[in-house]
Design a protein around this motif. Structure first.
Motif, mmCIF file in Angstrom:
data_model
loop_
_atom_site.group_PDB
_atom_site.id
_atom_site.type_symbol
_atom_site.label_atom_id
_atom_site.label_comp_id
_atom_site.label_asym_id
_atom_site.label_seq_id
_atom_site.Cartn_x
_atom_site.Cartn_y
_atom_site.Cartn_z
ATOM 1 N N ALA A 94 -8.325 -7.948 0.701
ATOM 2 C CA ALA A 94 -7.357 -6.866 0.465
ATOM 3 C C ALA A 94 -7.955 -5.511 0.800
ATOM 4 O O ALA A 94 -9.151 -5.274 0.599
ATOM 5 N N GLY A 95 -7.102 -4.617 1.321
ATOM 6 C CA GLY A 95 -7.521 -3.247 1.575
ATOM 7 C C GLY A 95 -7.936 -3.007 3.010
ATOM 8 O O GLY A 95 -7.489 -3.697 3.931
ATOM 9 N N GLN A 96 -8.835 -2.042 3.206
ATOM 10 C CA GLN A 96 -9.200 -1.647 4.564
ATOM 11 C C GLN A 96 -9.928 -2.737 5.327
ATOM 12 O O GLN A 96 -9.949 -2.722 6.552
ATOM 13 N N ILE A 97 -10.504 -3.708 4.634
ATOM 14 C CA ILE A 97 -11.108 -4.847 5.312
ATOM 15 C C ILE A 97 -10.048 -5.637 6.083
ATOM 16 O O ILE A 97 -10.351 -6.337 7.044
ATOM 17 N N ASN A 98 -8.766 -5.494 5.694
ATOM 18 C CA ASN A 98 -7.678 -6.184 6.388
ATOM 19 C C ASN A 98 -7.127 -5.377 7.562
ATOM 20 O O ASN A 98 -6.131 -5.766 8.170
ATOM 21 N N GLY A 99 -7.748 -4.240 7.870
ATOM 22 C CA GLY A 99 -7.295 -3.449 9.007
ATOM 23 C C GLY A 99 -6.306 -2.371 8.663
ATOM 24 O O GLY A 99 -5.718 -1.756 9.550
ATOM 25 N N SER A 100 -6.095 -2.116 7.374
ATOM 26 C CA SER A 100 -5.189 -1.044 6.966
ATOM 27 C C SER A 100 -5.979 0.226 6.718
ATOM 28 O O SER A 100 -7.209 0.234 6.732
ATOM 29 N N SER A 101 -5.266 1.331 6.479
ATOM 30 C CA SER A 101 -5.922 2.585 6.118
ATOM 31 C C SER A 101 -5.228 3.142 4.888
ATOM 32 O O SER A 101 -4.049 2.871 4.653
ATOM 33 N N GLY A 102 -5.938 3.924 4.089
ATOM 34 C CA GLY A 102 -5.293 4.600 2.976
ATOM 35 C C GLY A 102 -5.533 3.960 1.631
ATOM 36 O O GLY A 102 -5.617 2.740 1.507
ATOM 37 N N TYR A 103 -5.633 4.814 0.611
ATOM 38 C CA TYR A 103 -5.830 4.346 -0.756
ATOM 39 C C TYR A 103 -4.641 3.514 -1.234
ATOM 40 O O TYR A 103 -4.805 2.493 -1.903
ATOM 41 N N GLU A 104 -3.444 3.981 -0.909
ATOM 42 C CA GLU A 104 -2.226 3.349 -1.434
ATOM 43 C C GLU A 104 -2.029 1.962 -0.819
ATOM 44 O O GLU A 104 -1.663 1.011 -1.523
ATOM 45 N N GLU A 105 -2.250 1.850 0.493
ATOM 46 C CA GLU A 105 -2.159 0.544 1.155
ATOM 47 C C GLU A 105 -3.171 -0.436 0.553
ATOM 48 O O GLU A 105 -2.889 -1.620 0.379
#
Length: 624
Positions: free
Chosen positions: A367-378
């Motif tokens: 979960a989180g930026q390790i999944n390729g997303s950006s941002g605290y909320e994502e």
């Protein structure tokens, strides 16, 4: 020398926004949980923007709260300013955004984690990840040889995974804010056959408040709006933000030094976010733009640090200072922290199910930026879903998913696991096809029942939720039944608001549906109006005013859900399936969609391929 350090139900690796939500969810659901952090002082850190929410992101915070998460409550307790964005664009895209006291927020979240039953916060890096010999559990290994065993593991490493900080020609192995990177875990993941990418993000300078001339800037005050959490009582506005602009001189400084930018010199290999570009990217990609917005935002009430929003950069230090001092109000600015780019490892999110579990590794979630997303909320949104599903799996219960029609959390996760991320993924309201249904005001109506079923919503909160929904429905019914005559005495009222007086009588609901009238406006006709909470009034107004559009979208959702219910067997042989296009077969085999609706959204899968899948499903049903 390795040693057995303990056994628990769930281990969460990384204590950022995803990790905190995942660990809190699992522990609150009754699972013995350990939350690992590289540095105890970096729990729930906000290494970039000192804010929570924003366009689309505010929706995610509300949804995390509706599920029983912590981010919204922590933001409300530590905000120093809050505003509602997009007021001129309609309720579907209204989005809360709050400036947060960065250190207070961290302390708040750390204390919540520390005081949560079933949860241990532990400083320690995880350098190896492997299956137990019997294949029934996972082992997480620390540099000191401690082997921690868990039935489920959630990876939430953020931007720390093999992280590198880059400023001009300077490069150093590091995570954000000078905290050391996670080294070793990437190789362990590769040994498991997990595909990794290299992404990049960045952050602007922090400057001294004393060196900023705010008199040359436009002040932005906070607003009296609803808080993020449905359990919070109010908001705080104790600080101001300021707006200024870049100019031609700023842009010339960037152009003259663009060869020294690691983005353009090739020193950075990671892929950066298209929707949150550096200032050098903005100037080079949009040469006709004469200026770009720059917001000066406080990091907290007890610090002189100000965040320079809109000026993310990895240019050399002296160039950053030069371009800052070319901006009105920053002519004498002093830099406290230099802006930098950070590269890090992340996974190919196509390897995940919609539960955020790896398809090939039972009990391993991400979960989180390790999944390729950006941002605290994502990150927080993914974290609570992964934590809930890790706990549900440990408890032998059915998994929980949020589909695209139920929340922006569903849109976010579905985009990641269906189409993947070729750049850091950022949520936006435009990514949803059901925007009018997925408003931030009704996140509780959409997702609180799921949080309740998982075990994250208390009896007190559940009863308050039911009471609110009943009040909304009662008031809507009353407005639909309340008739207004055609008396001429209100002619002046209608003239002032530029709307026609009803000729043959109407209901209060029909009057409210007029774009130029509000719930407050029609109070003059409504002598029997009950005294309702403001959030109930707001919800009633939106539901009544947009009832026709809402009904249309609900019909679209019903069609979506029919295809969403058509499950695709895991043993489908797409490569050898007669009739599939070559590209479609390849994509279907790689992604292994869970439903027909998910398959329909995969880039490269054609309508004809969907027909082939329907025929194959019918054939299998016939055989059975």
């Amino acid at each position: 020398m390795e040693y057995s350090a303990g056994k628990v139900d769930v281990i969460v690796v990384g204590a950022g926004h995803a990790g905190c939500e995942a660990a809190l969810a699992a522990a609150r659901m009754g699972c013995q949980t350990i939350l690992f952090t590289i540095n105890m002082d970096a729990v729930a850190n906000l290494p970039c923007n000192p804010s929570i929410g924003g366009t689309g992101k505010g929706h995610l915070v509300r949804e995390v709260d509706a599920l029983g998460g912590e981010m919204g409550k922590a933001a409300d307790a530590n905000m120093i300013q809050i505003r509602m964005l997009n007021r001129g664009k309609g309720p579907a895209v209204f989005s809360l955004r709050a400036q947060i006291d960065r250190r207070r927020y961290q302390e708040h979240m750390k204390q919540v984690v520390e005081q949560t039953p079933n949860l241990l916060l532990r400083q320690g890096e995880i350098i190896d990840l492997r299956r137990t010999e019997d294949g029934e559990a996972w082992e997480c290994v620390t540099p000191t040889g401690g082997v921690y065993t868990a039935k489920a593991v959630v990876l939430t490493t953020g931007t720390y995974l093999a992280g590198s900080i880059i400023v001009g020609e300077y490069k150093q192995t590091s995570g954000p804010d000078g905290i050391h990177a996670a080294i070793g875990l990437s190789d362990a993941m590769r040994k498991l056959g997990i595909t990794l990418f290299r992404f990049k993000t960045g952050t602007p300078c922090r400057v001294s408040r004393r060196s900023v001339d705010f008199s040359k800037m436009e002040i932005q005050e906070g607003e009296d709006v609803e808080p993020f959490s449905y359990e919070s009582k109010g908001v705080t506005n104790s600080a101001s933000c300021y707006l200024t602009w870049t100019n031609e001189n700023t842009h010339n400084i960037i152009r003259e030094n663009i060869g020294r930018s690691p983005l353009y010199s090739g020193k950075i290999s990671g892929i950066g976010p298209r929707y949150c570009p550096s200032i050098e990217d903005k100037v080079m990609r949009f040469p006709d733009r004469l200026r770009h917005q720059v917001f000066i935002e406080p990091l907290g009430m007890n610090t002189e640090e100000m965040y320079v929003q809109g000026m993310s950069s990895s240019l050399p230090e002296e160039v950053q200072l030069q371009m800052l001092r070319s901006i009105e109000g920053l002519e004498n600015v002093e830099v406290m922290r230099t802006g930098y780019a950070i590269e890090y490892d992340c996974i190919d999110s196509l390897q995940l199910r919609s539960t955020l579990e790896f398809k090939k590794h039972k009990g391993l979630f991400s979960a989180g930026q390790i999944n390729g997303s950006s941002g605290y909320e994502e990150a927080a949104a993914q974290g609570i879903v992964a934590g809930i599903n890790a706990a549900l799996q440990v408890q032998g219960r059915e998994p929980m998913t949020v589909d695209r029609s139920e929340g922006y959390i569903g849109v976010l996760i579905d985009d990641l696991v269906t189409t993947g991320a070729d750049e850091p993924y950022r949520i936006m309201t435009s990514r949803s096809e059901y925007r009018l249904l997925l408003r931030q005001d009704n996140a509780d109506a959409r997702l609180t029942p799921k949080g309740r079923e998982a075990g994250l919503i208390s009896d007190e909160r559940w009863n308050a939720f039911l009471e609110k929904q009943e009040l909304i429905q009662q008031e809507m019914d009353r407005l639909e039944a309340a008739h207004l005559g055609t008396g001429a005495k209100f002619q002046e009222f209608f003239d002032e608001r530029g709307t026609a007086r009803p000729q043959n009588g109407t209901t209060l609901a029909n009057l409210l549906r007029r774009p130029e009238l509000t719930y407050k406006d029609i109070e003059v006709f409504d002598k029997k109006r009950p005294d309702l909470p403001q959030n109930v009034q707001n919800e009633v107004e939106i539901r009544v005013k947009y009832s026709g559009y809402i009904k249309n979208q609900q019909e679209q959702v019903e069609a979506f859900k029919k295809n969403q219910q058509i499950r695709l067997p895991e043993d489908m042989d797409y490569i050898n399936m007669s009739g599939l296009s070559k590209e479609g077969a390849t994509k279907l085999d790689k992604i292994r969609p869970e439903t027909l609706e998910q398959a329909n959204r995969i880039t490269g899968v054609r309508p004809a391929d969907i027909s082939v899948l329907l025929i194959e499903l019918a054939r299998r049903k016939g055989q059975k």
